[in-house]
Design a protein around this motif. Structure first.
Motif, PDB file in Angstrom:
ATOM      1  N   LEU A   6       0.838  -1.194   0.000  1.00 39.82           N
ATOM      2  CA  LEU A   6       0.000   0.000   0.000  1.00 39.82           C
ATOM      3  C   LEU A   6       0.872   1.243   0.000  1.00 39.82           C
ATOM      4  N   LEU A   7       0.795   1.990  -1.089  1.00 43.63           N
ATOM      5  CA  LEU A   7       1.458   3.287  -1.191  1.00 43.63           C
ATOM      6  C   LEU A   7       0.368   4.340  -1.127  1.00 43.63           C
ATOM      7  N   THR A   8       0.562   5.343  -0.284  1.00 39.36           N
ATOM      8  CA  THR A   8      -0.418   6.413  -0.161  1.00 39.36           C
ATOM      9  C   THR A   8       0.273   7.734   0.104  1.00 39.36           C
ATOM     10  N   ASN A   9      -0.399   8.797  -0.277  1.00 40.69           N
ATOM     11  CA  ASN A   9       0.134  10.130   0.001  1.00 40.69           C
ATOM     12  C   ASN A   9      -0.320  10.646   1.360  1.00 40.69           C
ATOM     13  N   ALA A  71     -11.596 -14.121 -11.506  1.00 47.53           N
ATOM     14  CA  ALA A  71     -13.035 -13.841 -11.454  1.00 47.53           C
ATOM     15  C   ALA A  71     -13.434 -13.089 -10.185  1.00 47.53           C
ATOM     16  N   LYS A  72     -12.600 -13.163  -9.153  1.00 47.91           N
ATOM     17  CA  LYS A  72     -12.931 -12.505  -7.884  1.00 47.91           C
ATOM     18  C   LYS A  72     -12.294 -11.128  -7.734  1.00 47.91           C
ATOM     19  N   THR A  73     -11.487 -10.698  -8.706  1.00 51.38           N
ATOM     20  CA  THR A  73     -10.813  -9.409  -8.539  1.00 51.38           C
ATOM     21  C   THR A  73     -11.793  -8.241  -8.392  1.00 51.38           C
ATOM     22  N   PRO A  74     -12.962  -8.236  -9.049  1.00 45.49           N
ATOM     23  CA  PRO A  74     -13.902  -7.136  -8.779  1.00 45.49           C
ATOM     24  C   PRO A  74     -14.355  -7.105  -7.315  1.00 45.49           C
ATOM     25  N   LEU A  80     -11.279  -3.907  -0.878  1.00 48.30           N
ATOM     26  CA  LEU A  80     -10.097  -3.107  -0.546  1.00 48.30           C
ATOM     27  C   LEU A  80     -10.405  -1.612  -0.589  1.00 48.30           C
ATOM     28  N   CYS A  81     -11.187  -1.183  -1.581  1.00 48.01           N
ATOM     29  CA  CYS A  81     -11.561   0.233  -1.646  1.00 48.01           C
ATOM     30  C   CYS A  81     -12.418   0.626  -0.442  1.00 48.01           C
ATOM     31  N   TRP A  83     -12.311  -0.771   2.499  1.00 46.48           N
ATOM     32  CA  TRP A  83     -11.414  -0.761   3.653  1.00 46.48           C
ATOM     33  C   TRP A  83     -10.575   0.519   3.676  1.00 46.48           C
ATOM     34  N   LEU A  84     -10.049   0.939   2.522  1.00 47.15           N
ATOM     35  CA  LEU A  84      -9.267   2.174   2.463  1.00 47.15           C
ATOM     36  C   LEU A  84     -10.124   3.392   2.792  1.00 47.15           C
ATOM     37  N   GLY A  85     -11.392   3.345   2.421  1.00 41.57           N
ATOM     38  CA  GLY A  85     -12.304   4.423   2.780  1.00 41.57           C
ATOM     39  C   GLY A  85     -12.522   4.498   4.279  1.00 41.57           C
ATOM     40  N   GLU A  86     -12.718   3.327   4.901  1.00 39.69           N
ATOM     41  CA  GLU A  86     -12.937   3.267   6.348  1.00 39.69           C
ATOM     42  C   GLU A  86     -11.692   3.690   7.121  1.00 39.69           C
ATOM     43  N   GLU A  87     -10.564   3.137   6.724  1.00 44.60           N
ATOM     44  CA  GLU A  87      -9.321   3.338   7.476  1.00 44.60           C
ATOM     45  C   GLU A  87      -8.657   4.691   7.230  1.00 44.60           C
ATOM     46  N   LEU A  88      -8.642   5.123   5.955  1.00 47.52           N
ATOM     47  CA  LEU A  88      -7.845   6.301   5.605  1.00 47.52           C
ATOM     48  C   LEU A  88      -8.643   7.382   4.892  1.00 47.52           C
ATOM     49  N   ALA A  89      -9.954   7.187   4.769  1.00 42.13           N
ATOM     50  CA  ALA A  89     -10.832   8.157   4.107  1.00 42.13           C
ATOM     51  C   ALA A  89     -10.386   8.454   2.677  1.00 42.13           C
ATOM     52  N   ILE A  90      -9.944   7.415   1.982  1.00 44.82           N
ATOM     53  CA  ILE A  90      -9.581   7.546   0.570  1.00 44.82           C
ATOM     54  C   ILE A  90     -10.788   7.110  -0.257  1.00 44.82           C
ATOM     55  N   ALA A  91     -11.234   7.979  -1.148  1.00 48.04           N
ATOM     56  CA  ALA A  91     -12.377   7.676  -2.004  1.00 48.04           C
ATOM     57  C   ALA A  91     -12.007   6.571  -2.997  1.00 48.04           C
ATOM     58  N   PRO A  92     -12.943   5.672  -3.296  1.00 42.87           N
ATOM     59  CA  PRO A  92     -12.649   4.562  -4.210  1.00 42.87           C
ATOM     60  C   PRO A  92     -12.119   4.999  -5.571  1.00 42.87           C
TER      61      PRO A  92
END
Length: 114
Positions: A6-9, A71-74, A80-81, A83-92
């Motif tokens: 996970l790379l994030t700004n 087939a499960k990547t969606p 994951l999106c 989770w990132l929204g919950e944890e770091l408030a990053i929009a999908p």
């Protein structure tokens, strides 16, 4: 060998990182149905990221796992999106995710390959 990078700004305080990594490790294990004892997390906060011409909160994620079902990547992307929204408030729409399923003979561990 599930690996999440996970790379994030977003700057994440050093004291908050262990708990975030622990939550991410559990989430990845649950998501993939793999033992957490094999999950590797790589966190790179505070990176210089420009997405869509803006430096608003964003993330680049790599999820690798042997036998990752395409087939499960969606579903994985959605989870994951969320989770990132919950944890770091990053929009999908500010997240790119790269999925990979390396061949077993091209992934090493414990002095051998899988």
């Amino acid at each position: 060998m599930p690996t999440l990078r996970l790379l994030t700004n977003i700057d994440i305080a050093p004291e908050a990182r262990p708990a975030l990594l622990a939550r991410a490790s559990r989430r990845v294990a649950e998501l993939l149905g793999k033992p957490e004892s094999y999950v590797l997390l790589i966190l790179e906060p505070g990176r210089d990221l420009l997405f869509g011409g803006t430096d608003a909160p964003a993330a680049y994620v790599e999820l690798k796992s042997l036998g990752l079902p395409e087939a499960k990547t969606p579903d994985y992307s959605n989870a994951l999106c969320a989770w990132l929204g919950e944890e770091l408030a990053i929009a999908p729409e500010r997240v790119y995710i790269e999925f990979a399923a390396p061949p077993r003979h091209l992934f090493g561990w414990n002095g051998t390959t899988f």
